[in-house]
Design a protein around this motif. Structure first.
Motif, PDB file in Angstrom:
ATOM      1  N   CYS A 144      30.234   7.799  11.816  1.00  0.00           N
ATOM      2  CA  CYS A 144      29.192   6.976  11.197  1.00  0.00           C
ATOM      3  C   CYS A 144      27.853   7.152  11.907  1.00  0.00           C
ATOM      4  O   CYS A 144      26.809   7.211  11.261  1.00  0.00           O
ATOM      5  CB  CYS A 144      29.595   5.504  11.214  1.00  0.00           C
ATOM      6  N   LEU A 145      27.894   7.245  13.221  1.00  0.00           N
ATOM      7  CA  LEU A 145      26.671   7.348  14.001  1.00  0.00           C
ATOM      8  C   LEU A 145      25.983   8.701  13.815  1.00  0.00           C
ATOM      9  O   LEU A 145      24.795   8.770  13.519  1.00  0.00           O
ATOM     10  CB  LEU A 145      26.979   7.119  15.489  1.00  0.00           C
ATOM     11  N   PHE A 146      26.745   9.780  13.974  1.00  0.00           N
ATOM     12  CA  PHE A 146      26.140  11.109  13.906  1.00  0.00           C
ATOM     13  C   PHE A 146      26.109  11.687  12.496  1.00  0.00           C
ATOM     14  O   PHE A 146      25.211  12.448  12.162  1.00  0.00           O
ATOM     15  CB  PHE A 146      26.868  12.075  14.843  1.00  0.00           C
ATOM     16  N   GLY A 147      27.080  11.361  11.670  1.00  0.00           N
ATOM     17  CA  GLY A 147      27.096  11.867  10.303  1.00  0.00           C
ATOM     18  C   GLY A 147      26.316  11.009   9.336  1.00  0.00           C
ATOM     19  O   GLY A 147      26.047  11.412   8.209  1.00  0.00           O
ATOM     20  N   ARG A 148      25.979   9.783   9.756  1.00  0.00           N
ATOM     21  CA  ARG A 148      25.239   8.829   8.942  1.00  0.00           C
ATOM     22  C   ARG A 148      25.910   8.562   7.600  1.00  0.00           C
ATOM     23  O   ARG A 148      25.254   8.355   6.591  1.00  0.00           O
ATOM     24  CB  ARG A 148      23.805   9.274   8.752  1.00  0.00           C
ATOM     25  N   LYS A 149      27.257   8.599   7.629  1.00  0.00           N
ATOM     26  CA  LYS A 149      28.053   8.274   6.447  1.00  0.00           C
ATOM     27  C   LYS A 149      29.210   7.384   6.870  1.00  0.00           C
ATOM     28  O   LYS A 149      29.649   7.432   8.013  1.00  0.00           O
ATOM     29  CB  LYS A 149      28.616   9.540   5.788  1.00  0.00           C
ATOM     30  N   PHE A 150      29.689   6.592   5.919  1.00  0.00           N
ATOM     31  CA  PHE A 150      30.850   5.737   6.144  1.00  0.00           C
ATOM     32  C   PHE A 150      32.086   6.513   5.711  1.00  0.00           C
ATOM     33  O   PHE A 150      32.218   6.879   4.537  1.00  0.00           O
ATOM     34  CB  PHE A 150      30.710   4.448   5.317  1.00  0.00           C
ATOM     35  N   SER A 151      32.982   6.772   6.634  1.00  0.00           N
ATOM     36  CA  SER A 151      34.201   7.528   6.341  1.00  0.00           C
ATOM     37  C   SER A 151      35.309   6.557   5.946  1.00  0.00           C
ATOM     38  O   SER A 151      35.911   5.898   6.800  1.00  0.00           O
ATOM     39  CB  SER A 151      34.623   8.360   7.551  1.00  0.00           C
ATOM     40  N   ARG A 152      35.573   6.480   4.654  1.00  0.00           N
ATOM     41  CA  ARG A 152      36.612   5.568   4.170  1.00  0.00           C
ATOM     42  C   ARG A 152      38.007   5.961   4.667  1.00  0.00           C
ATOM     43  O   ARG A 152      38.780   5.087   5.058  1.00  0.00           O
ATOM     44  CB  ARG A 152      36.580   5.477   2.645  1.00  0.00           C
ATOM     45  N   PRO A 153      38.376   7.259   4.684  1.00  0.00           N
ATOM     46  CA  PRO A 153      39.716   7.591   5.194  1.00  0.00           C
ATOM     47  C   PRO A 153      39.926   7.186   6.653  1.00  0.00           C
ATOM     48  O   PRO A 153      40.988   6.676   7.006  1.00  0.00           O
ATOM     49  CB  PRO A 153      39.805   9.113   5.025  1.00  0.00           C
ATOM     50  N   LEU A 154      38.922   7.387   7.496  1.00  0.00           N
ATOM     51  CA  LEU A 154      39.062   6.989   8.900  1.00  0.00           C
ATOM     52  C   LEU A 154      39.104   5.471   9.045  1.00  0.00           C
ATOM     53  O   LEU A 154      39.837   4.936   9.886  1.00  0.00           O
ATOM     54  CB  LEU A 154      37.918   7.558   9.733  1.00  0.00           C
ATOM     55  N   PHE A 155      38.336   4.763   8.218  1.00  0.00           N
ATOM     56  CA  PHE A 155      38.380   3.302   8.256  1.00  0.00           C
ATOM     57  C   PHE A 155      39.753   2.797   7.820  1.00  0.00           C
ATOM     58  O   PHE A 155      40.311   1.876   8.438  1.00  0.00           O
ATOM     59  CB  PHE A 155      37.290   2.724   7.349  1.00  0.00           C
ATOM     60  N   ILE A 156      40.320   3.405   6.784  1.00  0.00           N
ATOM     61  CA  ILE A 156      41.655   3.017   6.317  1.00  0.00           C
ATOM     62  C   ILE A 156      42.704   3.331   7.381  1.00  0.00           C
ATOM     63  O   ILE A 156      43.620   2.544   7.616  1.00  0.00           O
ATOM     64  CB  ILE A 156      41.975   3.698   4.973  1.00  0.00           C
ATOM     65  N   LEU A 157      42.570   4.491   8.047  1.00  0.00           N
ATOM     66  CA  LEU A 157      43.513   4.839   9.111  1.00  0.00           C
ATOM     67  C   LEU A 157      43.435   3.830  10.261  1.00  0.00           C
ATOM     68  O   LEU A 157      44.468   3.344  10.742  1.00  0.00           O
ATOM     69  CB  LEU A 157      43.244   6.254   9.633  1.00  0.00           C
ATOM     70  N   ALA A 158      42.222   3.501  10.682  1.00  0.00           N
ATOM     71  CA  ALA A 158      42.066   2.528  11.778  1.00  0.00           C
ATOM     72  C   ALA A 158      42.621   1.165  11.373  1.00  0.00           C
ATOM     73  O   ALA A 158      43.327   0.514  12.148  1.00  0.00           O
ATOM     74  CB  ALA A 158      40.596   2.418  12.170  1.00  0.00           C
ATOM     75  N   SER A 159      42.336   0.739  10.161  1.00  0.00           N
ATOM     76  CA  SER A 159      42.844  -0.553   9.683  1.00  0.00           C
ATOM     77  C   SER A 159      44.353  -0.541   9.551  1.00  0.00           C
ATOM     78  O   SER A 159      45.023  -1.533   9.874  1.00  0.00           O
ATOM     79  CB  SER A 159      42.214  -0.906   8.333  1.00  0.00           C
ATOM     80  N   SER A 160      44.902   0.570   9.075  1.00  0.00           N
ATOM     81  CA  SER A 160      46.351   0.629   8.872  1.00  0.00           C
ATOM     82  C   SER A 160      47.111   0.621  10.189  1.00  0.00           C
ATOM     83  O   SER A 160      48.240   0.146  10.243  1.00  0.00           O
ATOM     84  CB  SER A 160      46.728   1.858   8.034  1.00  0.00           C
TER      85      SER A 160
END
Length: 194
Positions: A144-160
């Motif tokens: 998110c910081l360097f790519g300036r995008k929200f990565s939904r797959p990584l967010f789902i992985l962290a949440s899961s």
């Protein structure tokens, strides 16, 4: 390890015992012989998962096959696989979980793959689940910081990882001791620094 031993308070490795017990019950074989079948099954799963993972970086089928052969020709890998340790058992699941986050598109296949692998990791190896939590959160924030995008797959992985940690501890309460012991790895440096 025997789960009934006095010095095995954590029933470790619970996930491997559970999987072998289910496998022995389904195929109606002796548990000792089922371990050999499990080892062959595990090697097949490890080879297939590494073949798929190598496909992210290599182009041809022969290159991917050579990558798998090189993986199993390294003495370090071969000795680790032969040790039948929970950290070894969980390796294909970890590769599949990371593979599921490679694509920015969220598909039912990737969600299912991620859910199964994270749940298997939560049951099998405490340290790997904690590593996956830290890795997915850290990589998510860096992306998110360097790519300036929200990565939904990584967010789902962290949440899961947190969701399946909670589910695993609720379904199998004796796993809580393993997670409580591993959590001291965070408290010790924190207490030292404070």
């Amino acid at each position: 390890l025997n789960p009934d031993l006095e010095n095995n308070l954590f029933n470790y490795p619970f996930g491997s015992w559970l999987f072998i017990a289910i496998l022995a019950k389904i195929i109606n074989l002796e548990p000792d012989f089922t371990v050999y079948i499990f080892s062959v099954l595990f090697l097949g799963i490890a080879a297939i998962s590494y073949f798929i993972y190598a496909g992210l970086f290599l182009e041809t089928k022969s290159q991917k096959l050579f990558a798998v052969l090189f993986l199993f020709s390294m003495p370090n890998v071969v000795l680790t696989v032969n040790n039948y340790r929970p950290s070894t058992f969980v390796l294909p699941f970890l590769l599949f979980a990371i593979y599921a986050t490679y694509s920015e598109e969220i598909t039912i296949k990737n969600l299912f793959l991620m859910a199964i692998t994270v749940f298997a990791i939560a049951l099998t190896h405490t340290g790997t689940l904690i590593y996956l939590m830290i890795f997915s959160i850290g990589f998510f924030w860096l992306y998110c910081l360097f790519g300036r995008k929200f990565s939904r797959p990584l967010f789902i992985l962290a949440s899961s990882t947190f969701l399946f940690f909670w589910v695993a501890v609720k379904l199998f309460p004796h796993l809580y001791q393993q997670y409580a012991t591993k959590a001291t790895l965070f408290l010790t440096p924190g207490n030292f620094l404070s």
